[in-house]
Design a protein around this motif. Structure first.
Motif, PDB file in Angstrom:
ATOM      1  N   VAL A 120     -20.218 -25.757  27.173  1.00 48.13           N
ATOM      2  CA  VAL A 120     -20.077 -26.006  25.733  1.00 48.13           C
ATOM      3  C   VAL A 120     -21.360 -26.617  25.177  1.00 48.13           C
ATOM      4  N   THR A 121     -21.927 -27.588  25.890  1.00 46.25           N
ATOM      5  CA  THR A 121     -23.147 -28.257  25.431  1.00 46.25           C
ATOM      6  C   THR A 121     -24.323 -27.293  25.367  1.00 46.25           C
ATOM      7  N   GLU A 122     -24.485 -26.468  26.391  1.00 44.44           N
ATOM      8  CA  GLU A 122     -25.585 -25.491  26.397  1.00 44.44           C
ATOM      9  C   GLU A 122     -25.441 -24.496  25.247  1.00 44.44           C
ATOM     10  N   LEU A 123     -24.231 -24.017  25.031  1.00 42.24           N
ATOM     11  CA  LEU A 123     -24.008 -23.081  23.916  1.00 42.24           C
ATOM     12  C   LEU A 123     -24.210 -23.749  22.566  1.00 42.24           C
ATOM     13  N   LEU A 124     -23.765 -24.988  22.453  1.00 43.37           N
ATOM     14  CA  LEU A 124     -23.969 -25.735  21.205  1.00 43.37           C
ATOM     15  C   LEU A 124     -25.457 -25.856  20.901  1.00 43.37           C
ATOM     16  N   PHE A 125     -26.232 -26.199  21.916  1.00 43.66           N
ATOM     17  CA  PHE A 125     -27.675 -26.319  21.733  1.00 43.66           C
ATOM     18  C   PHE A 125     -28.282 -24.969  21.340  1.00 43.66           C
ATOM     19  N   LEU A 126     -27.875 -23.895  22.012  1.00 42.72           N
ATOM     20  CA  LEU A 126     -28.401 -22.561  21.704  1.00 42.72           C
ATOM     21  C   LEU A 126     -28.064 -22.163  20.264  1.00 42.72           C
ATOM     22  N   LEU A 127     -26.819 -22.375  19.867  1.00 41.35           N
ATOM     23  CA  LEU A 127     -26.430 -22.015  18.501  1.00 41.35           C
ATOM     24  C   LEU A 127     -27.148 -22.873  17.463  1.00 41.35           C
ATOM     25  N   ARG A 128     -27.244 -24.171  17.714  1.00 34.63           N
ATOM     26  CA  ARG A 128     -27.926 -25.070  16.761  1.00 34.63           C
ATOM     27  C   ARG A 128     -29.408 -24.749  16.645  1.00 34.63           C
ATOM     28  N   SER A 129     -30.037 -24.357  17.740  1.00 32.05           N
ATOM     29  CA  SER A 129     -31.481 -24.108  17.716  1.00 32.05           C
ATOM     30  C   SER A 129     -31.833 -22.760  17.087  1.00 32.05           C
ATOM     31  N   THR A 130     -30.838 -21.899  16.871  1.00 32.57           N
ATOM     32  CA  THR A 130     -31.107 -20.577  16.290  1.00 32.57           C
ATOM     33  C   THR A 130     -30.359 -20.355  14.979  1.00 32.57           C
ATOM     34  N   ILE A 131     -29.675 -21.362  14.481  1.00 36.66           N
ATOM     35  CA  ILE A 131     -28.801 -21.225  13.321  1.00 36.66           C
ATOM     36  C   ILE A 131     -29.550 -20.677  12.102  1.00 36.66           C
ATOM     37  N   THR A 132     -28.830 -19.911  11.310  1.00 30.97           N
ATOM     38  CA  THR A 132     -29.390 -19.374  10.075  1.00 30.97           C
ATOM     39  C   THR A 132     -28.744 -20.087   8.884  1.00 30.97           C
ATOM     40  N   PRO A 133     -29.382 -20.060   7.725  1.00 25.42           N
ATOM     41  CA  PRO A 133     -28.815 -20.737   6.545  1.00 25.42           C
ATOM     42  C   PRO A 133     -27.409 -20.226   6.231  1.00 25.42           C
ATOM     43  N   GLY A 134     -26.595 -21.138   5.716  1.00 29.66           N
ATOM     44  CA  GLY A 134     -25.239 -20.768   5.333  1.00 29.66           C
ATOM     45  C   GLY A 134     -24.217 -20.923   6.437  1.00 29.66           C
ATOM     46  N   HIS A 135     -24.618 -21.540   7.555  1.00 28.42           N
ATOM     47  CA  HIS A 135     -23.703 -21.739   8.676  1.00 28.42           C
ATOM     48  C   HIS A 135     -23.731 -23.182   9.142  1.00 28.42           C
ATOM     49  N   ARG A 136     -22.634 -23.612   9.740  1.00 22.68           N
ATOM     50  CA  ARG A 136     -22.535 -24.907  10.412  1.00 22.68           C
ATOM     51  C   ARG A 136     -21.929 -24.658  11.788  1.00 22.68           C
ATOM     52  N   VAL A 137     -22.377 -25.405  12.800  1.00 19.89           N
ATOM     53  CA  VAL A 137     -21.859 -25.277  14.167  1.00 19.89           C
ATOM     54  C   VAL A 137     -21.118 -26.559  14.516  1.00 19.89           C
ATOM     55  N   TYR A 138     -19.918 -26.413  15.084  1.00 22.42           N
ATOM     56  CA  TYR A 138     -19.099 -27.560  15.460  1.00 22.42           C
ATOM     57  C   TYR A 138     -18.542 -27.367  16.863  1.00 22.42           C
ATOM     58  N   ALA A 139     -18.326 -28.490  17.552  1.00 19.25           N
ATOM     59  CA  ALA A 139     -17.681 -28.488  18.865  1.00 19.25           C
ATOM     60  C   ALA A 139     -16.328 -29.183  18.745  1.00 19.25           C
ATOM     61  N   ALA A 140     -15.421 -28.840  19.642  1.00 18.68           N
ATOM     62  CA  ALA A 140     -14.101 -29.472  19.685  1.00 18.68           C
ATOM     63  C   ALA A 140     -14.245 -30.957  19.981  1.00 18.68           C
ATOM     64  N   PRO A 141     -13.320 -31.746  19.517  1.00 20.33           N
ATOM     65  CA  PRO A 141     -12.118 -31.359  18.787  1.00 20.33           C
ATOM     66  C   PRO A 141     -12.348 -31.303  17.284  1.00 20.33           C
ATOM     67  N   LEU A 142     -12.009 -30.189  16.693  1.00 22.27           N
ATOM     68  CA  LEU A 142     -12.017 -30.012  15.247  1.00 22.27           C
ATOM     69  C   LEU A 142     -10.957 -28.976  14.919  1.00 22.27           C
ATOM     70  N   ASP A 143     -10.035 -29.335  14.064  1.00 19.47           N
ATOM     71  CA  ASP A 143      -8.953 -28.416  13.699  1.00 19.47           C
ATOM     72  C   ASP A 143      -9.475 -27.252  12.871  1.00 19.47           C
ATOM     73  N   VAL A 144      -8.923 -26.085  13.181  1.00 21.09           N
ATOM     74  CA  VAL A 144      -9.126 -24.885  12.364  1.00 21.09           C
ATOM     75  C   VAL A 144      -7.737 -24.426  11.964  1.00 21.09           C
ATOM     76  N   ARG A 145      -7.464 -24.432  10.676  1.00 13.07           N
ATOM     77  CA  ARG A 145      -6.152 -24.007  10.182  1.00 13.07           C
ATOM     78  C   ARG A 145      -6.212 -22.528   9.835  1.00 13.07           C
ATOM     79  N   LEU A 146      -5.414 -21.760  10.576  1.00 13.48           N
ATOM     80  CA  LEU A 146      -5.374 -20.317  10.377  1.00 13.48           C
ATOM     81  C   LEU A 146      -4.112 -19.870   9.650  1.00 13.48           C
ATOM     82  N   GLY A 147      -3.283 -20.809   9.260  1.00 15.64           N
ATOM     83  CA  GLY A 147      -2.046 -20.497   8.556  1.00 15.64           C
ATOM     84  C   GLY A 147      -1.161 -21.719   8.534  1.00 15.64           C
ATOM     85  N   THR A 148       0.024 -21.565   7.967  1.00 15.37           N
ATOM     86  CA  THR A 148       0.942 -22.699   7.864  1.00 15.37           C
ATOM     87  C   THR A 148       1.599 -23.028   9.193  1.00 15.37           C
ATOM     88  N   ASP A 149       1.411 -22.177  10.195  1.00 13.37           N
ATOM     89  CA  ASP A 149       2.000 -22.415  11.509  1.00 13.37           C
ATOM     90  C   ASP A 149       0.979 -22.342  12.640  1.00 13.37           C
TER      91      ASP A 149
END
Length: 195
Positions: free
Chosen positions: A51-80
């Motif tokens: 997870v840490t290696e991928l986080l670093f890779l994504l953060r070091s190559t990120i393009t404008p208009g994006h944010r990178v997050y690692a768990a724990p962070l909720d993603v709500r995909l619906g009411t259930d």
């Protein structure tokens, strides 16, 4: 540490039920998939290394208009459905003060013995149904990476790489991933109970 309330047995859980249930600090990850509570143990060091290696890779190559997050962070995909992917890339407009609202641009799950079938089954299907454009799964033990992208017919696998092979990915931005680089290091393989 709170006491876990008893969930309702006669119906699928709601967001309100979920919030009450998971307000317990017991070292587990709580997710809600189509009204079903899913509880998994905390990750082990090998998992977190990837997870840490991928986080670093994504953060070091990120393009404008994006944010990178690692768990724990909720993603709500619906009411259930509330998930906590290992990594995600989201547009700033979908990020609230407490969670990501709606499908991220990219979700990454790192496999472990207790989540392998879940990450390759129910979660893959739920991310597809929610309209998540890209879904990656990394196996730290092989090491390998599989990537799917959403099109009009659903998910299609766009990359599969193992060891020193290179996965060329187009979403959420052009990126090269070498699975062996993600799992490199001197950490031992799985030992004892693991995620």
């Amino acid at each position: 540490m709170g006491v876990m309330p008893t969930p309702p047995l006669s119906r699928p859980l709601t967001l309100e039920d979920f919030e009450a249930i998971r307000d317990v600090e017991d070292g587990h990850r709580y997710e809600l998939i189509d009204g079903v509570l899913v509880v998994t143990p905390s990750p082990v060091p090998r998992h977190q290394q990837v997870v840490t290696e991928l986080l670093f890779l994504l953060r070091s190559t990120i393009t404008p208009g994006h944010r990178v997050y690692a768990a724990p962070l909720d993603v709500r995909l619906g009411t259930d459905t509330v998930v906590q992917p290992d990594l995600l890339v989201a547009a700033p407009a979908t990020v609230t003060a407490g969670w990501v609202d709606g499908p991220p641009a990219l979700v990454v799950e790192v496999l472990s013995p207790s989540t392998r079938s879940f990450d390759l089954g129910a979660k893959l299907l739920r991310y597809e149904q929610a309209g998540t454009p890209s879904y990656w799964v990394v196996d730290p033990d092989e090491p390998s990476l599989r990537a799917w992208e959403l099109d009009a017919d659903g998910y299609r696998e766009v990359a599969r790489a193992a060891g020193d092979e290179v996965a060329e990915l187009a979403r959420p931005w052009p990126l090269r991933v070498v699975p062996a680089d993600l799992a490199a290091g001197d950490l031992p393989g799985p030992v004892g109970p693991s995620l």
